[in-house]
Write a protein that holds these residues in place. Structure first.
Motif, PDB file in Angstrom:
ATOM      1  N   GLY A   1       0.688  -3.060   1.905  1.00 34.41           N
ATOM      2  CA  GLY A   1       1.823  -2.702   2.749  1.00 34.41           C
ATOM      3  C   GLY A   1       1.487  -2.469   4.209  1.00 34.41           C
TER       4      GLY A   1
ATOM      5  N   VAL B   1       1.688  -9.040   5.958  1.00 32.40           N
ATOM      6  CA  VAL B   1       1.680  -7.769   5.243  1.00 32.40           C
ATOM      7  C   VAL B   1       0.602  -7.827   4.164  1.00 32.40           C
ATOM      8  CG1 VAL B   1       3.015  -6.163   3.833  1.00 32.40           C
ATOM      9  CG2 VAL B   1       4.133  -7.431   5.666  1.00 32.40           C
TER      10      VAL B   1
ATOM     11  N   TYR C   1       0.528   1.387   9.737  1.00 30.88           N
ATOM     12  CA  TYR C   1       0.704   1.950   8.391  1.00 30.88           C
ATOM     13  C   TYR C   1       1.291   3.344   8.548  1.00 30.88           C
ATOM     14  CZ  TYR C   1      -0.521   2.955   3.477  1.00 30.88           C
ATOM     15  OH  TYR C   1      -0.484   3.261   2.137  1.00 30.88           O
TER      16      TYR C   1
ATOM     17  N   ARG D   1       1.836   4.924   0.400  1.00 30.90           N
ATOM     18  CA  ARG D   1       1.749   3.533  -0.036  1.00 30.90           C
ATOM     19  C   ARG D   1       3.122   2.982  -0.391  1.00 30.90           C
ATOM     20  NH1 ARG D   1      -3.290   5.377  -1.931  1.00 30.90           N
ATOM     21  NH2 ARG D   1      -2.407   6.186  -3.877  1.00 30.90           N
TER      22      ARG D   1
ATOM     23  N   ASN E   1       5.215   2.436   2.848  1.00 30.65           N
ATOM     24  CA  ASN E   1       4.757   1.288   3.629  1.00 30.65           C
ATOM     25  C   ASN E   1       5.143  -0.024   2.978  1.00 30.65           C
ATOM     26  OD1 ASN E   1       2.909   1.865   6.133  1.00 30.65           O
ATOM     27  ND2 ASN E   1       2.460   3.503   4.658  1.00 30.65           N
ATOM     28  N   ASP E   2       5.055  -0.085   1.665  1.00 25.32           N
ATOM     29  CA  ASP E   2       5.511  -1.281   0.955  1.00 25.32           C
ATOM     30  C   ASP E   2       6.994  -1.502   1.208  1.00 25.32           C
ATOM     31  OD1 ASP E   2       6.094  -3.303  -0.849  1.00 25.32           O
ATOM     32  OD2 ASP E   2       4.862  -2.486  -2.438  1.00 25.32           O
ATOM     33  N   GLN E   3       7.752  -0.417   1.183  1.00 26.16           N
ATOM     34  CA  GLN E   3       9.191  -0.495   1.397  1.00 26.16           C
ATOM     35  C   GLN E   3       9.515  -0.927   2.826  1.00 26.16           C
ATOM     36  OE1 GLN E   3      11.248   2.834  -0.407  1.00 26.16           O
ATOM     37  NE2 GLN E   3      12.634   2.968   1.345  1.00 26.16           N
TER      38      GLN E   3
ATOM     39  N   ALA F   1       8.601  -4.699   3.614  1.00 21.96           N
ATOM     40  CA  ALA F   1       9.192  -5.708   2.735  1.00 21.96           C
ATOM     41  C   ALA F   1      10.221  -6.565   3.455  1.00 21.96           C
ATOM     42  CB  ALA F   1       9.833  -5.031   1.531  1.00 21.96           C
TER      43      ALA F   1
ATOM     44  N   THR G   1       8.958  -1.101  -8.741  1.00 24.50           N
ATOM     45  CA  THR G   1       9.742  -1.536  -7.584  1.00 24.50           C
ATOM     46  C   THR G   1      11.159  -1.864  -8.043  1.00 24.50           C
ATOM     47  OG1 THR G   1       7.773  -2.478  -6.525  1.00 24.50           O
ATOM     48  CG2 THR G   1       9.920  -3.179  -5.697  1.00 24.50           C
TER      49      THR G   1
END
Length: 971
Positions: A63, A76, A99, A143, A146-148, A151, A238
């Motif tokens: 992420g 990413v 991040y 984590r 950051n992924d969210q 995206a 997710t």
């Protein structure tokens, strides 16, 4: 920019990996989603790739947004912290790494004609004596956020560490804490089993395990039970709220991805062990919860990895269920508004033993600098053993007098009813995935298999009946519990074992299985253009095979008394506050052995017979069927940037072919039933345009807008339904399954804004709307007249009066719209111990309405679509302590339709929960979790009413609080 006030970047080891010449391949493979913003680019010559890890733990950081300044290109990092840029011209550049929670890192890169350098970046907090703030569950939160944030679409992510913030044992319970998701509970036990995303029934979601569509064990719907998957078995969950073209076609509610970990997710060998105890207040005792995981990398270049994880839980629960088992009867014929009464009303005590076993295996192989392979195997098994001890009242045969009033034509009865049931749900998922890069191309491919089986090796139901004086049609609903009208003689009869003779009993076979096979191939091309950066396309084939086998085994008739069978102890339901008398139960060991015992009576005494046996054989139930569903799909999409605006769009193609083999059964008066095989076929095609726009207002804020289409395929119950031809009083009624049902087709709109805090937090708000054509409720489909000519000209029905000929049909239109609000904040700037405080809060408000296609029914709310639900929590993390106090609440919701098309409404429910853990050493952690702390067993976890806001109780479940405690060790 400083994130979370951390002196980040303990060190930055720079060995830039630059593979020149687009055809030479890539040293580190990454499934980087490129969302670039580029000016004019020079001739294509090179590739930049690398990895990002976390300081201290050296764990890969997924992420992370990696920007190439001067080109405007963005990648990413994937779940192994890898990223990749293709088609980079020679020259000098700066890479910037962002991040949430960490300080930005910039690294200069110079690309020459023959450069071959590796870039490894470490992000984290520096300083040997300084406390690492972003650790434990807050690191998991970082984590996830950051992924969210990075995206392409709108999603919510729950990492394994983040899920541990809440005291939830299974995936369904864990997901109810995020915005837009509510839980559907099983009636017995009250544990969350299914989830509703944005008001959609669980069967309208797409659910995957390790990238493979999860097989569905339920016999009549497309729901995936999530209570069989323990949170300890997962690395990340997710929930996709918007769908891009590369995501599957189905998922009107959304898509759920359950992921297990691999050894490449860790920097080095890891051994994780947990031993916990589980205690439910009404059951007493302490039950074991065990978990172990080992992961390591090996080989000359650590190119191989293996992870093995197992978990085991054996939990005892007890509780009470009060429910109406049959449709309500109107006190005045066809006028339910004048009042209703139960035909059957049950008082039930249950004992439940739930054994969960999960096992996961992951094998990684970095085959070369250009190819990675990973094999994952996931096995989940839920063994559910349930013993119910009930007393139920049944009104005499109902009828209406000349004035239309309900009357008793036979005496009412009291029934001592016990059931012993064993259900085994098994789910297996195996997937082989690979990724290969060649210059500007990235190839992703996978093979998958999943299976789900539902078996009932035991389902013994036995009831002994005693005749009463009262008619049992006049319940008193003035209190919290319906009270039957019993005389003193009735009460004496109910308490006397000698009053009872064998009444209802049943043993049947009820097994279902679903197998799914899939193959997928995707190609991504990095154009290196100044606006259109990436084109991606792919194809997928999936076959789903379902079988349902139902048969009747035993229905004993004969002069058997309760005293002869064997009497058990008295049952007391007063823990719930119910004012009911204690009642008798059956001999439990004889109940468990009912199949052998009843057969011995049939074999040894001519007064007994098995009503199900016909000419020495056991008849197959007409609901049995098998079906094959083939889905061919493909998509094409592109990704472009215009300044700060990112656009992802394309179209998905979906073609479905269905074949179902089931039965035609003819039951005519004075004739034996006739079974014959029938086959139905259908196919349909859908084109699904999808468009996602993300405007990155700043490095902390993104505005998202999306329009996408999605489908929900009809349920097997409606597609493979048997043809039932039944005669009653000289008239023949026909019901026909309909393989030609259309899938529901949804237009979905989404708009949201997300702002991320330096303190590993988030505030967001969003609106969504769905318009669904051909909508079908889960478990309820409209009916319409089928082809009458087919049956009027049937020679087997010659001379018969054909009355109703019906089949299932699509509903008309449904809409839902809502608002989601979310806040995650940590107050790390507060002085001293106060700096450990944080808040976690979200709320969802929604409105839904559906035109069911059912004649005479007005628009109603969706099933499992509460108008409001929220979670609020105060969290703490400092000095080795991690804690949370959580309150979750859900508004009332419709769960199904009952007699007179009246909605059954589940009343609002809220639970106050808590969690606390202490890090004793770097390796040892102690924890205590509690759910529904203030519920001693006298508050229903499920409270269903016949009609919205009425006093007619349809069903209520009482479970009480639960507590888990234990120790975790990680080395």
């Amino acid at each position: 920019m400083l994130r979370n006030r951390l002196n980040l970047l303990s060190s930055v080891s720079i060995m830039p990996v630059l593979l020149l010449c687009a055809g030479t391949g890539l040293t580190f493979v990454g499934s980087a989603a490129v969302s670039a913003q580029a000016p004019v680019v020079q001739p294509v010559e090179a590739i930049i790739a690398g990895t990002v890890t976390e300081a201290g733990s050296e764990r890969p950081l997924p992420g992370v947004q990696v920007h190439v300044t001067g080109l405007g290109k963005t990648a990413v990092t994937d779940d192994q912290g890898r990223y990749r840029f293709a088609n980079i011209a020679q020259g000098d550049y700066t890479l910037r790494f962002e991040y949430v929670g960490f300080e930005d890192v910039t690294v200069p890169v110079s690309i020459g004609a023959s450069n071959r350098e590796m870039l490894q970046t470490v992000m984290g907090r520096g300083g040997i004596d300084e406390e690492i703030v972003v650790t434990g569950r807050r690191a998991g939160q970082a984590r996830a956020l950051n992924d969210q944030f990075a995206a392409d679409n709108s999603r919510n992510v729950v990492s394994a560490d983040q899920a541990g913030r809440f005291p939830d044992l299974n995936a369904a319970e864990s997901l109810r804490r995020i915005p837009g998701v509510s839980v559907q509970r099983e009636v017995v036990g009250g544990e969350g089993r299914y989830i509703s995303i944005r008001g959609m029934d669980s069967g309208l979601n797409n659910t995957q395990v390790n990238g493979v569509n999860a097989a569905q064990p339920e016999k009549e719907n497309r729901r995936v039970p999530l209570d069989m998957i323990q949170t300890s078995a997962l690395s990340q969950i997710t929930v996709h709220k918007t769908l891009t073209p590369d995501l599957d076609s189905d998922g009107i509610g959304g898509a759920v991805e359950l992921e297990t970990a691999t050894a490449f997710d860790f920097a080095g060998p890891v051994l994780d062990l947990s031993v916990r105890g589980y205690h439910q207040g009404l059951a007493g005792g302490v039950d074991p919860l065990l978990q172990a995981m080992y992961a390591t990398r090996f080989g000359s270049d650590e190119q191989f990895g293996i992870l093995a994880a197992v978990s085991y839980a054996d939990r005892s629960t007890s509780g009470y269920v009060f429910y109406n088992d049959e449709d309500q009867l109107a006190l005045v014929e066809d006028e339910p508004d004048a009042g209703v009464t139960p035909l059957q009303y049950h008082l039930t005590s249950y004992e439940n033993q739930r054994e969960n076993i999960s096992a996961n295996l992951a094998l990684n192989w970095a085959v070369s600098s250009a190819t990675d392979l990973v094999f994952k195997a996931s096995y989940n098994r839920l063994f559910d053993q349930e013993l119910s001890k009930a007393l139920y009242f049944e009104g005499g045969t109902e009828d209406y007098d000349d004035e239309g009033n309900l009357i008793m034509t036979e005496p009412g009865t009291a029934n001592i009813f016990n059931q012993y049931e064993e259900t085994i749900l098994t789910q297996q998922v195996y997937t082989l995935e690979g990724q290969t890069t060649a210059g500007a191309f990235t190839f992703d491919y996978s093979l998958g298999y999943s299976s789900a089986v539902r078996e009932e090796p035991f389902d013994n139901e036995v009831a002994f009946e005693a005749e009463l004086e009262s008619n049992l049609f006049g319940y008193d609903f003035s209190g919290d519990f319906p009270m039957p009208n019993l005389t003193a003689n009735d009460r004496a009869t109910i308490a006397d074992p000698n009053s009872y003779e064998l009444g209802y009993n049943d043993i049947d076979i009820d097994d279902s299985k679903n197998e799914r096979y899939s193959a997928k191939f995707d190609v991504t091309y990095d154009l290196g253009s100044n606006w259109l950066h990436e084109i991606k396309g792919g194809v997928k084939f999936e076959r789903s095979k379902r079988t349902l086998f139902e048969a009747n085994v035993m229905e004993l008739s004969g002069p058997l008394s309760l005293t002869e069978f064997g009497v058990g102890g008295f049952v007391d339901v007063s823990d719930t506050g119910a004012p009911y008398d204690k009642y008798l139960s059956l001999d439990i060991e004889r109940l468990k052995d009912w199949r052998n015992y009843s057969q011995s009576l049939v074999d040894g005494n001519a007064d007994f017979e098995n009503e199900y046996v016909d000419d020495g054989g056991i008849p197959i139930d007409e609901d049995s069927y098998s079906s094959t569903e083939d889905v061919f799909s493909g998509y094409l999409m592109g990704q472009a940037t215009f300044g700060e605006l990112e656009i992802v769009g394309g179209v998905r193609f979906d073609h479905t072919r269905i074949t179902s083999d089931n039965y035609e059964i003819i039951e005519l008066e004075d004739q034996d039933p006739i079974y014959s095989d029938v086959t139905g076929k259908a196919h349909y095609t859908n084109f699904l345009p999808r468009l996602q726009a993300n405007y990155r207002l700043s490095s902390d804020t993104v505005i998202r807008a999306a329009y996408f289409t999605s489908i929900a395929r009809p349920e097997p119950l409606f597609i493979s339904g048997a043809i039932e031809i039944e005669e009653d009083d000289g008239e023949v009624d026909v019901t026909v399954g309909n393989p030609g049902l259309k899938p529901a087709y949804a237009h979905n709109f989404d708009l949201s804004v997300e702002h991320y805090f330096d303190t590993v937090g988030l505030i967001s708000a969003g609106v969504y709307a769905k318009k669904i054509n051909n909508f079908i409720f889960s478990g309820i489909a409209g009916e319409t007249e089928a082809d009458r000519t087919r049956f009027e000209n049937d020679p087997r029905l010659a001379g018969k009066i054909i009355d109703d000929v019906t089949t299932y049909t699509n509903g008309e239109q449904a809409t839902i719209y809502g608002i989601e609000l979310n806040l995650v904040q940590n107050f790390t700037s507060l002085p001293g111990a106060w700096g450990g405080l944080g808040v976690y809060a979200n709320a969802t408000f929604q409105h839904s309405e559906a035109e069911t296609g059912i004649e005479g029914m007005e628009e109603i709310d969706f099933f499992y679509a509460p108008k409001m639900f929220y979670t609020g929590a105060v969290t703490y993390q400092k000095y080795g302590v991690e804690a949370a106090l959580i309150y979750s609440w859900r508004d009332s919701q419709i769960v199904r339709l009952s007699s007179y098309d009246t909605p059954i409404v589940e009343e609002p429910y809220g639970s106050f929960d808590a969690q606390i853990s202490y890090q004793v050493t770097d390796a040892i952690k102690l924890s205590v979790d509690a759910v529904d702390i203030f519920n001693s067993g006298d508050k229903p976890i499920v409270d269903e009413r016949y009609g919205d806001g009425t006093h007619y109780l349809e069903g209520a479940t009482y479970t009480g609080r639960t507590v888990t405690f234990g120790i975790n060790a990680r080395f």
